[in-house]
Scaffold this active site. Structure first.
Site, PDB file in Angstrom:
ATOM      1  N   LEU A  43       1.085  -1.211   0.126  1.00  0.00           N
ATOM      2  CA  LEU A  43      -0.093  -0.180   0.185  1.00  0.00           C
ATOM      3  C   LEU A  43       0.858   1.348  -0.031  1.00  0.00           C
ATOM      4  O   LEU A  43       0.671   2.384  -0.849  1.00  0.00           O
ATOM      5  CB  LEU A  43      -0.558   0.093   1.165  1.00  0.00           C
ATOM      6  CG  LEU A  43      -2.144   0.749   1.314  1.00  0.00           C
ATOM      7  CD1 LEU A  43      -2.714   1.046   0.321  1.00  0.00           C
ATOM      8  CD2 LEU A  43      -2.581   1.631   2.047  1.00  0.00           C
ATOM      9  N   SER A  61      11.656   3.904   4.009  1.00  0.00           N
ATOM     10  CA  SER A  61      12.499   3.689   4.089  1.00  0.00           C
ATOM     11  C   SER A  61      13.025   2.883   4.606  1.00  0.00           C
ATOM     12  O   SER A  61      13.841   1.668   4.245  1.00  0.00           O
ATOM     13  CB  SER A  61      13.502   5.365   5.009  1.00  0.00           C
ATOM     14  OG  SER A  61      13.420   5.465   5.732  1.00  0.00           O
ATOM     15  N   ALA A  97      10.148  -0.195   6.405  1.00  0.00           N
ATOM     16  CA  ALA A  97       9.756  -0.609   5.889  1.00  0.00           C
ATOM     17  C   ALA A  97       8.255  -0.255   5.113  1.00  0.00           C
ATOM     18  O   ALA A  97       8.455   0.400   4.514  1.00  0.00           O
ATOM     19  CB  ALA A  97       8.965  -0.937   7.540  1.00  0.00           C
ATOM     20  N   GLN A  98       7.338  -1.407   5.067  1.00  0.00           N
ATOM     21  CA  GLN A  98       6.075  -1.012   3.897  1.00  0.00           C
ATOM     22  C   GLN A  98       5.486  -1.702   4.399  1.00  0.00           C
ATOM     23  O   GLN A  98       5.255  -2.697   5.262  1.00  0.00           O
ATOM     24  CB  GLN A  98       6.769  -1.504   2.822  1.00  0.00           C
ATOM     25  CG  GLN A  98       6.846  -3.275   2.623  1.00  0.00           C
ATOM     26  CD  GLN A  98       7.436  -3.402   0.861  1.00  0.00           C
ATOM     27  OE1 GLN A  98       8.486  -2.492   0.312  1.00  0.00           O
ATOM     28  NE2 GLN A  98       6.505  -4.362   0.626  1.00  0.00           N
ATOM     29  N   LYS A 126       2.317  -3.497   8.637  1.00  0.00           N
ATOM     30  CA  LYS A 126       3.673  -3.049   8.664  1.00  0.00           C
ATOM     31  C   LYS A 126       4.985  -4.226   8.698  1.00  0.00           C
ATOM     32  O   LYS A 126       5.401  -4.809   9.872  1.00  0.00           O
ATOM     33  CB  LYS A 126       3.582  -1.981   9.493  1.00  0.00           C
ATOM     34  CG  LYS A 126       4.882  -1.120   9.233  1.00  0.00           C
ATOM     35  CD  LYS A 126       5.091  -0.192  10.401  1.00  0.00           C
ATOM     36  CE  LYS A 126       6.660   0.864   9.574  1.00  0.00           C
ATOM     37  NZ  LYS A 126       6.357   2.223  10.363  1.00  0.00           N
ATOM     38  N   ASP A 181       8.628  12.360  13.946  1.00  0.00           N
ATOM     39  CA  ASP A 181       8.795  12.476  12.762  1.00  0.00           C
ATOM     40  C   ASP A 181       7.548  12.302  11.912  1.00  0.00           C
ATOM     41  O   ASP A 181       6.729  11.803  11.133  1.00  0.00           O
ATOM     42  CB  ASP A 181       8.911  10.447  12.195  1.00  0.00           C
ATOM     43  CG  ASP A 181       9.846  10.141  10.212  1.00  0.00           C
ATOM     44  OD1 ASP A 181      10.058  11.066  10.196  1.00  0.00           O
ATOM     45  OD2 ASP A 181       9.200   8.199  10.858  1.00  0.00           O
TER      46      ASP A 181
END
Length: 546
Positions: free
Chosen positions: A130, A134, A136-137, A153, A288
């Site tokens: 989805l 940098s 994780a995805q 994740k 962040d």
């Protein structure tokens, strides 16, 4: 001592600078000699992307260097008041458009983390990511047990090796700076890198991120300002994390926000409110908050709600830092530069011998021209930069614990100005800070602190008489010991006085006796030798008594 891995990484960075032609970012007259020597040494390397726009080259180079450099680009992308739009637009792609890794690898990582097949845990698992960042995805799915929509994740395979290699290189470079740079004591590069290392290592642990998100969600439960997705603790491991799927508009998609008539002014102000609430009320803030981690709820566009995800990096401040920060901000808002200078000295941010009047004048000279503009046009980032440049002359030390706070504030201001260019950060923040300062000394806060301490006091209450008796006894003993010590000192002084008297007498009689003996007059010499002997004997006796 730098190791082979760090040398290899340093070579890779230099190679990237050359192959992407990033030196073009500097005027030709400012191209350092080291770069020219590097071109001579690595003569086979050349710019391979001459036909690509320089802004795009910058984004691709940071992307190729990995997570640490991607995060640098993410922060820069929010500073549209400092960067030309073409660069900010390119760097914005680093927020959520980092190339994804293979979905099959993601499945293997998830199955390894949960020690169970994906099909046993989830339905409708989408192998296509989805979003990809940098470190994780995320992939979408539904929980097999109850059908809730979730996102999973998962960290990039092998990402830890790249990060550790970069960190080792950064520590080596920081140690060199610490040793050879004049400003090293003020900048404290080693401590800053250590703080950054702790932050990014924590971000690699998704269980820690889950705990952070649970805490942040609890702090803003039922809030109209910020929503944090629910975390499912039973599905948390170091390399995989399952959370509630949310639907929202990316905060950077201004056109979509305008299309549904979102109140952008209120949205921008609530972003500032959310930041200051996290810092000063909770001492726990999302550190962040780049646009890739912030969404806006589709519901109630006239009363917009922020949605914050990815709590891998959080910051905390102690009460002392919070108070000094609040007082500094308010002093700036009120243009009380004497107070700003004094606070910097009191907090230890500049050396105690710093002349406050001189420091005050330097701050005034820098800030007054800025404040001549309307407050809505003043960049808080620019004020910070100017302040730090001024404080450098007075050996102001970098505060590692404030690095995350500064970065987050820059994010918030960048996002706010992007949403609503007329955002008056000062006017939005000032009432909040004034109320917070009042609350710190209010009867209500005092009562709250007393309530918090009450269980401890009640626990100690039965011991109170015994503690009082013990302290009184100790006090009486101490007084007796003090009296004995005082008497001993007085006796010592008396003995010393007598010793000095007898030494003087012995010395005098000895001299007279010696002179009489030399006349010669032995009878007279013997006459004075007797008292001389007894004087020396008495002096020795009193000295030993002391």
């Amino acid at each position: 001592m730098i190791k082979l891995k760090e040398l290899s990484r340093l070579y890779q960075i230099n190679k990237t600078v050359i192959e992407y032609g990033l030196i073009e970012l500097l005027p030709k007259e400012h191209i350092p000699l080291s770069y020219r020597l590097m071109r001579l040494t690595l003569f086979w390397l050349k710019n391979k992307h001459k036909n690509t726009d320089l802004a795009q080259r910058l984004r691709l180079s940071l992307q190729s260097l990995g997570p640490i450099y991607i995060k640098l680009g993410q922060m820069l992308s929010t500073r549209r008041d400092l960067l030309p739009p073409v660069y900010a637009d390119q760097l914005a792609h680093l927020q959520d458009n980092v190339p994804a890794f293979c979905g099959e690898l993601a499945i293997k990582q998830i199955e390894k983390s949960f020690n169970r097949p994906v099909k046993a845990l989830f339905d409708n698992f989408d192998k296509t990511a989805l979003a990809s960042a940098s470190i994780a995805q995320v992939h979408t799915a539904t929980l097999k047990e109850d059908g809730r929509e979730v996102v999973i994740k998962v960290t990039r395979p092998g990402i830890e090796k790249t990060i550790y290699a970069d960190l080792q290189l950064m520590k080596w470079l920081a140690a060199l700076m610490q040793r050879f740079l004049k400003d090293a004591e003020r900048l404290r590069p080693v401590e800053v890198v250590q703080e950054y290392e702790k932050t990014i290592i924590d971000e690699l642990d998704l269980m820690r991120e889950g705990a952070n998100a649970i805490q942040l969600r609890r702090n803003f439960l039922n809030s109209k300002v910020l929503y944090v997705p629910e975390i499912y603790p039973d599905y948390c491991t170091k390399n995989a994390l399952v959370m509630e799927r949310i639907y929202g508009i990316p905060v950077s998609d201004i056109e979509s926000l305008k299309a549904q008539n979102t109140n952008l002014k209120l949205l921008a102000e609530r972003g500032v409110e959310a930041f200051f609430t996290q810092v000063f009320r909770d001492s726990f803030f999302h550190a962040d908050m780049h646009p890739g981690n912030v969404f806006v709820s589709y519901e109630h566009p006239e009363d917009p709600l922020w949605i914050g995800i990815d709590c891998g990096i959080v910051g905390t401040l102690n009460n002392e830092d919070k108070r000094y920060l609040a007082e500094n901000f308010l002093a700036f808002f009120n243009r009380d530069y004497r107070q700003v200078a004094q606070l910097h000295v009191d907090s230890g941010w500049v050396p105690p011998e710093t002349p406050v009047e001189e420091f005050e004048f330097a701050i005034r000279a820098v800030c007054e021209p800025i404040f001549e503009k309307p407050l809505s046009e003043i960049s808080f980032a620019q004020v910070l930069i100017n302040l730090f440049n001024t404080a450098r002359r007075y050996n102001m030390k970098v505060q590692p614990q404030l690095v995350l706070l500064q970065k987050t504030l820059l994010y918030i201001e960048g996002l706010g100005r992007q949403l609503y260019p007329q955002l008056d950060l000062w006017d939005t923040a000032k009432p909040f800070l004034e109320n917070w300062m009042k609350e710190q000394v209010s009867p209500k806060t005092l009562m709250k602190k007393m309530q918090q301490k009450a269980p401890f006091w009640l626990e100690k209450l039965p011991e109170l008489p015994e503690l009082v008796y013990h302290n009184l006894s100790q006090s009486k003993k101490q007084q007796q010991q003090l009296s004995l010590l005082t008497e001993s000192i007085n006796r010592q002084q008396r003995n010393n006085s007598k010793s000095y008297f007898y030494i003087g007498a012995g010395f005098t009689f000895s001299i007279i006796s010696a002179l009489a003996y030399m006349k010669p007059d032995q009878d007279l010499a013997l006459f004075f030798a007797v008292p001389a002997f007894f004087s020396w004997l008495l002096a020795w006796n009193h000295t030993n008594k002391g």
